[in-house]
Design an enzyme around this catalytic site. Structure first.
Site, PDB file in Angstrom:
ATOM      1  N   SER A   1    -117.184  79.212 181.361  1.00  0.00           N
ATOM      2  CA  SER A   1    -116.832  80.628 181.269  1.00  0.00           C
ATOM      3  C   SER A   1    -116.610  81.187 182.665  1.00  0.00           C
ATOM      4  CB  SER A   1    -117.948  81.415 180.580  1.00  0.00           C
ATOM      5  OG  SER A   1    -117.772  82.812 180.725  1.00  0.00           O
TER       6      SER A   1
ATOM      7  N   TYR B   1    -126.708  83.895 179.007  1.00  0.00           N
ATOM      8  CA  TYR B   1    -125.436  83.249 178.673  1.00  0.00           C
ATOM      9  C   TYR B   1    -124.763  82.714 179.933  1.00  0.00           C
ATOM     10  CZ  TYR B   1    -120.522  82.885 177.187  1.00  0.00           C
ATOM     11  OH  TYR B   1    -119.245  82.439 176.942  1.00  0.00           O
TER      12      TYR B   1
END
Length: 289
Positions: A181, A194
């Site tokens: 990400s 996350y």
């Protein structure tokens, strides 16, 4: 497809849904397929496992792989309707697909996924570790032990479990592709756990690529930016959904279909000299890493 064919931020405003998000409930639904593109058999005869392949980025990758002649194993957790819709689309392209409903937080289950794939298709060539979960929290102290453990188990532990079980079956020329990400490289103040898992994914990718290089097995990752998937309306509030993707140079969220070719490229013979690398698909944000 052209940029004008993608949704503007105004078109996705006002959407929220409960966790886990479902693609079937999104309006407008993510764009996951370029119907004008029929594929070039770049993955013909190969078999791929794609976690989270029922929706979002995973659905786009599953369909793109199938259009390239690849047998596809879709691993999903909850959304039967999304999984069956993806299966239907793949079969419309004459593709072979196996749905496996499983909890990838469990190492024993991950081993069974690999075994079921081998038993069904006779081999494994590509592993796409894509499934993830996120739970935004404004304050660090609001991240519970349960949330922390679940996020790490889904986002990084599963990659260890699945890849560990897959390696004995992978041969020279096989490929592992992980989904990282943009948050792994610049962080996210509301997605601390996350982002941390995605940083771990990046280190896992780089370390594993070195570890498997002698076996001629390549390991790379894709680092998406803001992509319109079920994860977004199910984890962000209305205010964040309303401005989702507007802070990118392209001023809009990306669509899953805009990542699919990246995964096809990394899985194909077009990238045989690439390993341990990250491809950033994020709407133009400059990231060092």
């Amino acid at each position: 497809m052209k940029d004008k064919d993608m949704y503007t931020p105004d078109e996705i405003k006002g959407q929220t849904q409960k966790i886990p998000g479902k693609e079937s409930k999104m309006k407008p639904q993510p764009i996951y397929d370029n119907n004008d593109f029929k594929g070039f058999e770049r993955l013909k005869g190969k078999t791929a496992i794609i976690t989270g392949g029922d929706s979002g980025i995973g659905r786009a990758v599953s369909v793109a792989f199938a259009k390239e002649g690849c047998n596809v194993v879709i691993v999903y957790n909850i959304a039967d309707d999304d999984a069956n819709e993806t299966k239907k689309v793949i079969e419309s392209y004459k593709g072979n697909v196996l749905l496996l409903k499983a909890n990838i937080k469990d190492g024993t289950v991950c081993k069974q996924i690999i075994e079921n794939t081998i038993n069904h298709f006779g081999g494994l060539d590509i592993l796409v570790n894509n499934a993830a979960e996120q739970h935004p929290q404004t304050n660090l102290e609001d991240i519970t032990d349960e949330q922390l453990e679940n996020t790490f188990k889904t986002n990084i532990f599963s990659m260890f479990y699945l890849t560990r079980a897959a390696v004995p079956y992978l041969k020279e020329g096989s490929v592992v592709i992980n989904t990282s990400s943009v948050t792994a490289f610049r962080g996210s103040k509301d997605l601390i756990d996350y982002s941390s898992t995605k940083g771990a994914v990046t280190s896992f990718t780089r370390s594993l690529s070195a570890n498997l290089a002698d076996k001629k097995i390549r390991v790379n990752q894709v680092a998406p930016g803001p992509i319109w998937t079920p994860l977004i309306p199910s984890t962000f509030d209305k205010e964040k959904v309303d401005v989702f993707g507007q802070d990118t140079p392209l001023k809009r969220p990306g669509q899953p279909v805009e990542l699919a070719e990246t995964y096809v490229f990394l899985a194909s013979d077009g990238s045989t000299y690439i390993t341990g690398q990250t491809i950033h698909v994020n709407g133009g944000e400059i990231i060092n890493g």
